[in-house]
Design an enzyme around this catalytic site. Structure first.
Site, PDB file in Angstrom:
ATOM      1  N   SER A   1      36.128   6.336 -37.674  1.00 12.33           N
ATOM      2  CA  SER A   1      36.467   7.270 -36.600  1.00 12.33           C
ATOM      3  C   SER A   1      36.953   8.164 -36.954  1.00 12.33           C
ATOM      4  O   SER A   1      36.656   8.496 -36.052  1.00 12.33           O
ATOM      5  CB  SER A   1      38.407   6.385 -37.346  1.00 12.33           C
ATOM      6  OG  SER A   1      37.903   5.161 -36.736  1.00 12.33           O
TER       7      SER A   1
ATOM      8  N   ARG B   1      37.001 -10.865 -30.018  1.00 15.80           N
ATOM      9  CA  ARG B   1      36.718 -11.121 -31.869  1.00 15.80           C
ATOM     10  C   ARG B   1      38.541 -12.989 -31.993  1.00 15.80           C
ATOM     11  O   ARG B   1      38.164 -12.406 -32.890  1.00 15.80           O
ATOM     12  CB  ARG B   1      37.139 -10.254 -32.366  1.00 15.80           C
ATOM     13  CG  ARG B   1      36.287  -9.217 -32.406  1.00 15.80           C
ATOM     14  CD  ARG B   1      36.454  -8.061 -33.593  1.00 15.80           C
ATOM     15  NE  ARG B   1      35.022  -7.055 -33.660  1.00 15.80           N
ATOM     16  CZ  ARG B   1      35.777  -5.780 -33.998  1.00 15.80           C
ATOM     17  NH1 ARG B   1      36.532  -4.973 -34.270  1.00 15.80           N
ATOM     18  NH2 ARG B   1      33.836  -5.129 -34.317  1.00 15.80           N
TER      19      ARG B   1
ATOM     20  N   ASP C   1      40.886  -3.718 -36.805  1.00 18.06           N
ATOM     21  CA  ASP C   1      39.757  -4.087 -37.108  1.00 18.06           C
ATOM     22  C   ASP C   1      39.270  -4.838 -38.973  1.00 18.06           C
ATOM     23  O   ASP C   1      38.276  -5.367 -38.462  1.00 18.06           O
ATOM     24  CB  ASP C   1      38.283  -2.783 -37.309  1.00 18.06           C
ATOM     25  CG  ASP C   1      38.669  -2.079 -36.147  1.00 18.06           C
ATOM     26  OD1 ASP C   1      38.673  -2.739 -35.011  1.00 18.06           O
ATOM     27  OD2 ASP C   1      39.105  -0.723 -36.379  1.00 18.06           O
TER      28      ASP C   1
HETATM   29  C1  S3P Z   1      39.279   3.572 -33.211  1.00 18.03           C
HETATM   30  C2  S3P Z   1      40.587   2.414 -32.875  1.00 18.03           C
HETATM   31  C3  S3P Z   1      40.522   0.935 -32.397  1.00 18.03           C
HETATM   32  C4  S3P Z   1      39.872   0.452 -33.151  1.00 18.03           C
HETATM   33  C5  S3P Z   1      38.392   1.265 -33.119  1.00 18.03           C
HETATM   34  C6  S3P Z   1      38.583   2.083 -33.859  1.00 18.03           C
HETATM   35  C7  S3P Z   1      39.752   4.371 -33.323  1.00 18.03           C
HETATM   36  O1  S3P Z   1      40.607   0.538 -31.124  1.00 18.03           O
HETATM   37  O2  S3P Z   1      40.056  -1.042 -33.364  1.00 18.03           O
HETATM   38  O3  S3P Z   1      36.781   0.250 -34.358  1.00 18.03           O
HETATM   39  O4  S3P Z   1      38.577   4.980 -33.630  1.00 18.03           O
HETATM   40  O5  S3P Z   1      40.332   4.953 -32.521  1.00 18.03           O
HETATM   41  P1  S3P Z   1      42.581   1.047 -30.064  1.00 18.03           P
HETATM   42  O6  S3P Z   1      42.484   2.486 -30.085  1.00 18.03           O
HETATM   43  O7  S3P Z   1      41.259   0.461 -29.151  1.00 18.03           O
HETATM   44  O8  S3P Z   1      42.943  -0.275 -30.983  1.00 18.03           O
END
Ligand code: S3P
Length: 434
Positions: A22, A352, A321
């Site tokens: 991220s 999932r 996640d």
């Molecule tokens: C992420 C936010 C999450 C997560 C994804 C990465 C991010 O998604 O599931 O793997 O880097 O901001 P959402 O913000 O759509 O929940």
């Protein structure tokens, strides 16, 4: 590619997990939006983050890889170049949702984004809607899927309450909000805040207030050019979570995971498993913290027995996640483990809820799905068998950890999916088992 993960002897040793996915995506995008150079240390080298570097190059950004560092020479807030063809985001949902926040205010230029089959099933109406309110335009297939085209425009500020708890949507609106007088995003429950912290480091004014209902209001606006010379990416707690689960489940294990990011908006999994009785020690960031620099800690993990737990809706965004791993740990825990309020799991790289339930059930788990979660009855172990990754990196990694902790081992069908976030996984496990 199929890979077999046999019941394992103890995992032992120290390891530095690779950079946070991220934060790597965000650092590269924010570097691209700044006019100067940014050096990003410990940048994750995986399929998803390569997609980000390639997408930025298509916009005229230079991104040079030097070992574990990436040097970005950005274009400035309004300088993205219109590419010749569609920008390929591969499998990267974060890139798909964040990049349009920047592109939406690139005057008189249009940008088409597309990706793999899984990306073409991920909804983008969730970003098209707020960007539309700001004066931007996104033309998406069926109004909500890739491929879609962002038409750059002058944006105006909004106050936007997120209908879904999504850090990706929040980040998209905040990036677009840099080009407005003032834009506020209201989150009913907090989600990961890496974008906010990086923007603060880059000199943007970011105001964050707790709302009386337990949510968060974040305001940005009127940004001059951003500037940030260096970012150090912490170890990815979401990747570390697979090693932690293996260490907790395989008897006799003792692991030291060094330099893991423990931002409280990301570390929900660690709090959940501590509640389950897992022996995981480390100095986590206090809940509510908001230091612009990402906190890191060394985590000391030992195997041991687990008790069941219930993961409530407000915890879901902080561990989104890692919820598949909570289900796996639930198979080994005493009692019934429940995850609720997690309908968002249905729109990840795979559905999932469906894939985790089918995957773990095929290995002998007593698990049921619901519309927004799952329930696992702990049976003290898992038989093993065959698990299809369904093109989902976190499912492939889940199957691998299940195999190490199972009685008969697990064959993961489609293990190559792990390269999206954690290409070094098999090598790390081999080292820790030896
Ligand atoms: C992420 C936010 C999450 C997560 C994804 C990465 C991010 O998604 O599931 O793997 O880097 O901001 P959402 O913000 O759509 O929940």
């Amino acid at each position: 590619m199929n890979a077999r993960f046999s019941p394992s002897g103890p995992l032992r040793g120290r390891i530095c997990v690779a950079g946070d996915k991220s934060i790597s995506h965000r650092a590269a995008i924010i570097g691209a939006m700044a006019p100067g150079q940014m050096r990003i240390g410990n940048f994750l080298d995986a399929a998803d983050t390569r997609s980000t570097l390639d997408a930025l190059r298509a916009l005229g950004v230079s991104a040079d890889v030097h070992g574990d560092d990436v040097v970005i020479a950005g274009r400035g807030l309004r300088g993205a170049r219109a590419p010749g063809g569609a920008i390929d985001v591969g499998n990267a949902g974060t890139l798909l949702r964040l990049l349009p926040g920047w592109l939406a205010f690139q005057h008189e230029r249009s940008f088409t984004l597309d990706g793999d089959d899984s990306i073409r099933r991920r909804p983008v109406d969730r970003i098209a809607e707020p960007l539309g309110r700001m004066g931007g335009t996104i033309d998406a297939r069926q109004g909500r899927f890739a491929p879609f085209t962002v038409h750059g425009a002058a944006l105006h500020g909004i106050e936007y309450e997120l209908p879904v708890a999504s850090a990706q949507v929040k980040s998209c609106v905040l990036l677009a909000g840099l080009a407005t007088d003032s834009t506020t995003v209201i989150e009913p429950v907090p989600s990961r805040d890496h974008t906010e912290r990086l923007l603060m480091q880059a000199g943007a004014a970011v105001r964050r207030e707790a709302s009386p209902s337990g949510g968060v209001r974040t305001t940005v606006g009127n940004a001059g050019e951003l500037g940030l010379e260096r970012v150090e990416v912490p170890g990815d707690v979401s990747s570390a979570a697979f090693l932690i689960a293996a260490g907790v489940l395989v008897p006799g294990s003792r692991l030291l995971l060094e330099g893991v990011g423990v931002n409280w908006t990301r570390a929900g999994f660690l709090r959940i498993i501590q509640r389950m009785g897992a022996n995981v020690l480390g100095e986590l960031e206090a809940v509510g913290g908001f230091d612009p620099l990402e906190p890191v800690a060394d985590l000391d993990v030992r195997s041991g027995p687990l008790g069941a737990t219930t993961v409530e809706a407000h915890e879901v965004p902080l561990a989104i996640d890692e919820l598949p791993l909570v289900a796996l740990l639930g198979c080994f825990a005493e009692g019934e483990t429940v995850v609720q309020g997690a309908a968002e799991l249905r729109v990840k790289e795979s559905d999932r809820i469906a894939t985790v339930v089918a995957g773990l059930r095929a290995l002998g788990a007593e698990i049921e799905g619901s519309s927004d979660g799952l329930t696992v009855r702990g049976t003290g172990g898992l038989r093993g068998g065959r698990l299809h990754a369904q093109g989902d990196h976190r499912l492939a990694l889940l199957g691998a950890v299940a195999g190490l902790a199972s009685r008969e081992g697990v064959e993961v069908v489609g293990m190559q999916a792990a390269a999206v976030s954690y290409p070094g996984f098999a090598g790390d496990i081999a080292r820790l088992v030896a």
